[in-house]
Motif scaffolding. Sequence first.
Motif, short mmCIF file in Angstrom:
data_model
loop_
_atom_site.label_atom_id
_atom_site.label_comp_id
_atom_site.label_asym_id
_atom_site.label_seq_id
_atom_site.Cartn_x
_atom_site.Cartn_y
_atom_site.Cartn_z
N UNK A 30 0.80 -1.23 0.00
CA UNK A 30 0.00 0.00 0.00
C UNK A 30 0.84 1.29 0.00
N UNK A 31 1.74 1.43 -0.96
CA UNK A 31 2.52 2.67 -1.02
C UNK A 31 1.71 3.82 -1.63
N UNK A 32 0.61 3.47 -2.29
CA UNK A 32 -0.28 4.47 -2.91
C UNK A 32 -1.69 3.92 -2.89
N UNK A 33 -2.65 4.76 -3.21
CA UNK A 33 -4.04 4.33 -3.33
C UNK A 33 -4.12 3.22 -4.37
N UNK A 34 -4.69 2.09 -4.03
CA UNK A 34 -4.83 0.97 -4.96
C UNK A 34 -3.69 -0.03 -4.91
N UNK A 35 -2.63 0.25 -4.17
CA UNK A 35 -1.49 -0.66 -3.97
C UNK A 35 -0.63 -0.87 -5.22
N UNK A 36 0.65 -1.04 -4.98
CA UNK A 36 1.57 -1.50 -6.02
C UNK A 36 1.51 -3.02 -6.02
N UNK A 37 1.59 -3.65 -7.18
CA UNK A 37 1.52 -5.11 -7.24
C UNK A 37 2.63 -5.77 -6.43
N UNK A 38 3.82 -5.20 -6.48
CA UNK A 38 4.98 -5.75 -5.76
C UNK A 38 5.97 -4.63 -5.48
N UNK A 39 6.52 -4.63 -4.28
CA UNK A 39 7.61 -3.71 -3.94
C UNK A 39 8.75 -4.55 -3.38
N UNK A 40 9.97 -4.27 -3.84
CA UNK A 40 11.14 -4.98 -3.34
C UNK A 40 12.16 -4.01 -2.78
N UNK A 41 12.94 -4.51 -1.83
CA UNK A 41 14.10 -3.80 -1.32
C UNK A 41 15.29 -4.68 -1.65
N UNK A 42 16.21 -4.14 -2.43
CA UNK A 42 17.36 -4.91 -2.90
C UNK A 42 18.65 -4.20 -2.50
N UNK A 43 19.65 -4.98 -2.13
CA UNK A 43 20.94 -4.43 -1.73
C UNK A 43 21.94 -4.59 -2.87
N UNK A 44 22.65 -3.53 -3.16
CA UNK A 44 23.66 -3.55 -4.22
C UNK A 44 25.02 -3.34 -3.58
N UNK A 51 18.08 -0.39 -2.96
CA UNK A 51 17.24 0.09 -4.05
C UNK A 51 15.81 -0.37 -3.81
N UNK A 52 14.88 0.56 -3.91
CA UNK A 52 13.46 0.25 -3.80
C UNK A 52 12.89 0.17 -5.21
N UNK A 53 12.19 -0.93 -5.51
CA UNK A 53 11.57 -1.14 -6.81
C UNK A 53 10.08 -1.41 -6.63
N UNK A 54 9.29 -0.87 -7.55
CA UNK A 54 7.87 -1.20 -7.60
C UNK A 54 7.61 -1.89 -8.94
N UNK A 55 6.74 -2.88 -8.93
CA UNK A 55 6.41 -3.63 -10.13
C UNK A 55 4.90 -3.64 -10.33
N UNK A 56 4.49 -3.41 -11.57
CA UNK A 56 3.09 -3.55 -11.98
C UNK A 56 3.02 -4.62 -13.05
N UNK A 57 2.18 -5.62 -12.86
CA UNK A 57 2.03 -6.74 -13.78
C UNK A 57 0.78 -6.55 -14.63
#
Length: 142
Positions: A30-44, A51-57
């Motif tokens: 729930x990062x926004x109204x309607x939710x992001x399909x997937x959010x990841x936290x990745x270490x580089x 790095x924060x990533x949002x994915x919409x399928x």
Amino acid sequence: MFLYEKDLKETFWKAYNGKGRAKRYQFECPIREGNADLVTVEYHGPTDSYQFNAFEFKREDLKKAFLQAEANLKYVNKSWIVIPMEKEKVINDRYLNYLKEKKYIGVIGVKDGGYYKIIYQPWFQKEPIQSQALIKVCMLNL
């Protein structure tokens, strides 16, 4: 070809995170109204950064996918649209200028067998807004 969006999501996730790439993640975040399909936290490691990533399928309705990805942008470093590989030509023919303008939205194509390819590589947004939902994702399982 994917019959359901759920199949696209599961196939991509198994290939993408098969070796634990995402340190934390949440589906329907729930990062926004309607939710992001997937959010990841990745270490580089080489850059010693997260790095924060949002994915919409999306199987269809690419316009909606772009609107959702754009809505996710203020909270993440990169916002991704994940589509069936068959849509690659549509992205290159119709949406390339839009992607260049938005800079931080990328596109990933997925085949039935799990192979995925970055169709458009986005830039890295350095200062996204931190939200309570992202903080919760980071704290999961701690």
